[in-house]
Design a protein around this motif. Structure first.
Motif, PDB file in Angstrom:
ATOM      1  N   SER A 171      50.229  44.079  31.391  1.00  0.00           N
ATOM      2  CA  SER A 171      49.840  42.936  32.221  1.00  0.00           C
ATOM      3  C   SER A 171      50.441  43.033  33.618  1.00  0.00           C
ATOM      4  O   SER A 171      49.781  42.724  34.604  1.00  0.00           O
ATOM      5  CB  SER A 171      50.262  41.623  31.547  1.00  0.00           C
ATOM      6  OG  SER A 171      51.660  41.462  31.546  1.00  0.00           O
ATOM      7  N   GLY A 174      48.489  45.750  35.461  1.00  0.00           N
ATOM      8  CA  GLY A 174      47.186  45.248  35.876  1.00  0.00           C
ATOM      9  C   GLY A 174      47.284  44.296  37.039  1.00  0.00           C
ATOM     10  O   GLY A 174      46.485  44.340  37.986  1.00  0.00           O
ATOM     11  N   MET A 175      48.296  43.428  36.993  1.00  0.00           N
ATOM     12  CA  MET A 175      48.481  42.448  38.062  1.00  0.00           C
ATOM     13  C   MET A 175      48.895  43.121  39.372  1.00  0.00           C
ATOM     14  O   MET A 175      48.259  42.929  40.411  1.00  0.00           O
ATOM     15  CB  MET A 175      49.553  41.434  37.662  1.00  0.00           C
ATOM     16  CG  MET A 175      49.905  40.449  38.772  1.00  0.00           C
ATOM     17  SD  MET A 175      51.572  39.778  38.569  1.00  0.00           S
ATOM     18  CE  MET A 175      52.576  41.207  38.939  1.00  0.00           C
ATOM     19  N   TYR A 259      37.263  39.951  34.655  1.00  0.00           N
ATOM     20  CA  TYR A 259      38.012  40.505  35.783  1.00  0.00           C
ATOM     21  C   TYR A 259      37.248  41.580  36.546  1.00  0.00           C
ATOM     22  O   TYR A 259      37.649  41.943  37.658  1.00  0.00           O
ATOM     23  CB  TYR A 259      39.372  41.006  35.311  1.00  0.00           C
ATOM     24  CG  TYR A 259      40.365  39.870  35.199  1.00  0.00           C
ATOM     25  CD1 TYR A 259      40.945  39.336  36.328  1.00  0.00           C
ATOM     26  CD2 TYR A 259      40.672  39.304  33.963  1.00  0.00           C
ATOM     27  CE1 TYR A 259      41.829  38.277  36.251  1.00  0.00           C
ATOM     28  CE2 TYR A 259      41.557  38.242  33.868  1.00  0.00           C
ATOM     29  CZ  TYR A 259      42.138  37.739  35.020  1.00  0.00           C
ATOM     30  OH  TYR A 259      43.003  36.671  34.932  1.00  0.00           O
ATOM     31  N   PHE A 282      45.079  37.942  40.952  1.00  0.00           N
ATOM     32  CA  PHE A 282      45.527  38.645  39.750  1.00  0.00           C
ATOM     33  C   PHE A 282      47.009  38.398  39.446  1.00  0.00           C
ATOM     34  O   PHE A 282      47.534  38.935  38.470  1.00  0.00           O
ATOM     35  CB  PHE A 282      45.240  40.132  39.882  1.00  0.00           C
ATOM     36  CG  PHE A 282      43.763  40.451  39.875  1.00  0.00           C
ATOM     37  CD1 PHE A 282      43.081  40.618  38.683  1.00  0.00           C
ATOM     38  CD2 PHE A 282      43.051  40.550  41.057  1.00  0.00           C
ATOM     39  CE1 PHE A 282      41.729  40.896  38.662  1.00  0.00           C
ATOM     40  CE2 PHE A 282      41.691  40.819  41.052  1.00  0.00           C
ATOM     41  CZ  PHE A 282      41.028  40.997  39.851  1.00  0.00           C
ATOM     42  N   TYR A 285      48.166  37.399  36.004  1.00  0.00           N
ATOM     43  CA  TYR A 285      48.573  38.329  34.947  1.00  0.00           C
ATOM     44  C   TYR A 285      49.994  38.061  34.465  1.00  0.00           C
ATOM     45  O   TYR A 285      50.361  38.424  33.350  1.00  0.00           O
ATOM     46  CB  TYR A 285      48.482  39.763  35.469  1.00  0.00           C
ATOM     47  CG  TYR A 285      47.196  40.462  35.128  1.00  0.00           C
ATOM     48  CD1 TYR A 285      45.974  39.848  35.367  1.00  0.00           C
ATOM     49  CD2 TYR A 285      47.194  41.731  34.575  1.00  0.00           C
ATOM     50  CE1 TYR A 285      44.790  40.493  35.061  1.00  0.00           C
ATOM     51  CE2 TYR A 285      46.019  42.379  34.260  1.00  0.00           C
ATOM     52  CZ  TYR A 285      44.813  41.757  34.506  1.00  0.00           C
ATOM     53  OH  TYR A 285      43.642  42.387  34.196  1.00  0.00           O
ATOM     54  N   GLY A 288      50.020  36.483  31.318  1.00  0.00           N
ATOM     55  CA  GLY A 288      49.847  37.408  30.207  1.00  0.00           C
ATOM     56  C   GLY A 288      51.130  38.094  29.822  1.00  0.00           C
ATOM     57  O   GLY A 288      51.382  38.354  28.632  1.00  0.00           O
ATOM     58  N   THR A 289      51.990  38.390  30.803  1.00  0.00           N
ATOM     59  CA  THR A 289      53.288  38.986  30.508  1.00  0.00           C
ATOM     60  C   THR A 289      54.096  38.079  29.590  1.00  0.00           C
ATOM     61  O   THR A 289      54.701  38.524  28.612  1.00  0.00           O
ATOM     62  CB  THR A 289      54.072  39.228  31.814  1.00  0.00           C
ATOM     63  OG1 THR A 289      53.290  40.036  32.693  1.00  0.00           O
ATOM     64  CG2 THR A 289      55.389  39.916  31.537  1.00  0.00           C
ATOM     65  N   THR A 338      43.665  34.544  30.584  1.00  0.00           N
ATOM     66  CA  THR A 338      44.675  35.603  30.549  1.00  0.00           C
ATOM     67  C   THR A 338      45.701  35.362  29.450  1.00  0.00           C
ATOM     68  O   THR A 338      46.057  36.288  28.704  1.00  0.00           O
ATOM     69  CB  THR A 338      45.375  35.700  31.917  1.00  0.00           C
ATOM     70  OG1 THR A 338      44.389  35.900  32.932  1.00  0.00           O
ATOM     71  CG2 THR A 338      46.368  36.841  31.948  1.00  0.00           C
ATOM     72  N   PHE A 342      46.014  38.039  26.191  1.00  0.00           N
ATOM     73  CA  PHE A 342      47.197  38.851  25.943  1.00  0.00           C
ATOM     74  C   PHE A 342      47.909  38.448  24.656  1.00  0.00           C
ATOM     75  O   PHE A 342      48.455  39.304  23.952  1.00  0.00           O
ATOM     76  CB  PHE A 342      48.156  38.797  27.143  1.00  0.00           C
ATOM     77  CG  PHE A 342      47.813  39.785  28.206  1.00  0.00           C
ATOM     78  CD1 PHE A 342      48.073  41.129  28.038  1.00  0.00           C
ATOM     79  CD2 PHE A 342      47.205  39.385  29.385  1.00  0.00           C
ATOM     80  CE1 PHE A 342      47.747  42.057  29.005  1.00  0.00           C
ATOM     81  CE2 PHE A 342      46.875  40.298  30.367  1.00  0.00           C
ATOM     82  CZ  PHE A 342      47.143  41.644  30.187  1.00  0.00           C
TER      83      PHE A 342
END
Length: 427
Positions: A171, A174-175, A259, A282, A285, A288-289, A338, A342
């Motif tokens: 994540s 990606g971010m 996305y 983004f 993200y 999501g982490t 998100t 995740f």
């Protein structure tokens, strides 16, 4: 019903939060020797993997303009990378069974970052798509090997948390990849932006190799095709694993579609945001982490099926909210999508590692293959739906995928009741 089912026992997830190492087990555990180095190394591997894999996603509007292609054509720069990974993840997992997880992960990152430095010089869209396919194929050595490494080197109680950290690295990668490319591209163009991501990935790859502890519990397997086919057949014959594979693919269909297309939506009216701000979107993200790294506690409270229901419901709520014409509501929708994705991915992928009693790399590879097939399908179908029906079309594709997740999880619940009933009758 085994604890690895989509609705497994809650005791595994609860125990994953324990921070006291198990002295009766020589494998790594939170607080024990090497665990922190291992976690950080695989976190960096996750950062490099997702930063490279989706390096063009936030730049699709710029690539479309520069090369004079449509959104669906440009989306192939994402679909080719994820498709290459999906195709090669199983062969790479077989290599990791023979030559070792750390060796394969190191070689995969080395090739991927080398290609990443060549991508900015692609003269045309076909050349760019081809390079991205090669890059995805190289990255195929990371996901399954990392999961197998953790299943072998980390205590079962800490497995969900450890895999959650790897997913959290995904994540962050990606971010950061999208945020960095957004702002760099706004000033210097998409080619320089992709080159910067390649340089960041090189640094992550070097640090990963220096930090990752040597495996102590790896036992080399066979490269014979007959053995590989038998192992794959065994995994696909397991209904629990089949459900987990389908869940991973469907979650990623939602995520890939959303996305891939969101950049086009936000650069058009009524939002008309500049590329730098679109890249900054983004930053969600980070949600999501957090949701990936806390998946163990979520399973401990709700069970695996409960966690999957929550992940699917959260994702669906975000999709519906993103239909609003208000930018704050769209951003809140992305946050929910998100977080749900995740969390669901971390729960499903960790369950695969616990279900497989042999050929763990192949079991994880099949999950990753399904997962990235979902990403490729989401990127392509989501872009086509956007081209024909706007953002509403993309959301419709996502809602259908979430409905599939719920249906499969319900099927797991019914199967669990049947097994429990049969066991009670037998007793």
């Amino acid at each position: 019903m085994t604890p690895a089912d989509t609705g497994a026992s809650t005791t595994v997830g609860a125990a994953s939060a324990v921070s006291v190492p198990d002295t009766s087990d020589s494998r790594m555990a939170p607080g024990g020797p090497g665990y922190r180095r291992m976690s950080f190394a695989l976190f960096l591997a996750g950062v490099a993997t997702f930063a490279l894999l989706y390096s063009t996603q936030a730049l699709l509007p710029l690539i479309s303009g520069d090369m004079g292609v449509t959104a669906s054509d440009a989306s192939w720069t994402v679909a080719a990378a994820t498709g290459g990974l999906a195709v090669f993840v199983l062969p790479m997992s077989a290599l990791s069974e023979r030559f070792g997880r750390r060796t394969v992960m190191t070689a995969s990152l080395a090739v991927a970052v080398t290609v990443g430095l060549l991508v900015p010089f692609a003269p045309s869209l076909p050349a760019l798509v081809a390079l991205r396919a090669v890059q995805g194929a190289a990255l195929a050595g990371l996901p399954a090997s990392a999961t197998a490494y953790l299943a072998e080197e980390v205590t079962p109680r800490a497995l969900v948390t450890a895999i959650g950290m790897f997913v959290a690295g995904n994540s962050v990668g990606g971010m950061s990849g999208r945020v960095i490319t957004g702002w760099v591209a706004q000033e210097w163009g998409w080619r320089i932006a992709v080159g910067v991501i390649g340089a960041v990935a090189v640094a992550c790859a070097v640090a990963f190799r220096l930090l990752l502890p040597a495996p102590k519990h790896f036992r080399a397997g066979s490269l014979r095709p007959r053995v590989l086919v038998r192992t794959v057949r065994d995994h696909l014959a397991n209904p629990l694993l089949r459900r987990l594979y389908a869940i991973g693919a469907l979650f990623m269909t939602v995520f890939g579609g959303v996305y891939t297309v969101i950049g086009y939506r936000l650069t058009e009216a009524p939002f008309s945001l500049p590329q730098g701000l679109v890249g900054s979107i983004f930053l969600v993200y980070l949600v999501g982490t957090v949701s990936a790294s806390t998946a163990g506690r979520l399973v401990g409270r709700l069970g695996r099926r409960g966690a999957l229901y929550l992940g699917g419901g959260t994702t669906a709520s975000g999709l519906l909210l993103s239909l609003a014409s208000s930018l704050p509501l769209v951003l809140l929708g992305l946050v929910l999508i998100t977080a749900g994705f995740f969390a669901g991915h971390a729960v499903a992928s960790s369950a695969v590692g616990k279900t497989a009693q042999h050929g763990r790399a192949q079991a994880s590879a099949l999950y990753q293959s399904a997962y990235y097939v979902g990403s490729s399908a989401g990127s392509t179908v989501g872009a086509l739906a956007f081209h024909s029906g706007g953002w509403t079309g993309t959301v419709g594709v996502g809602l259908l995928a979430v409905l599939g997740v719920v249906a499969i999880t319900v099927t797991g619940s019914v199967a669990a009741r049947r097994v429990t009933g049969a066991a009670t009758a037998g007793a």
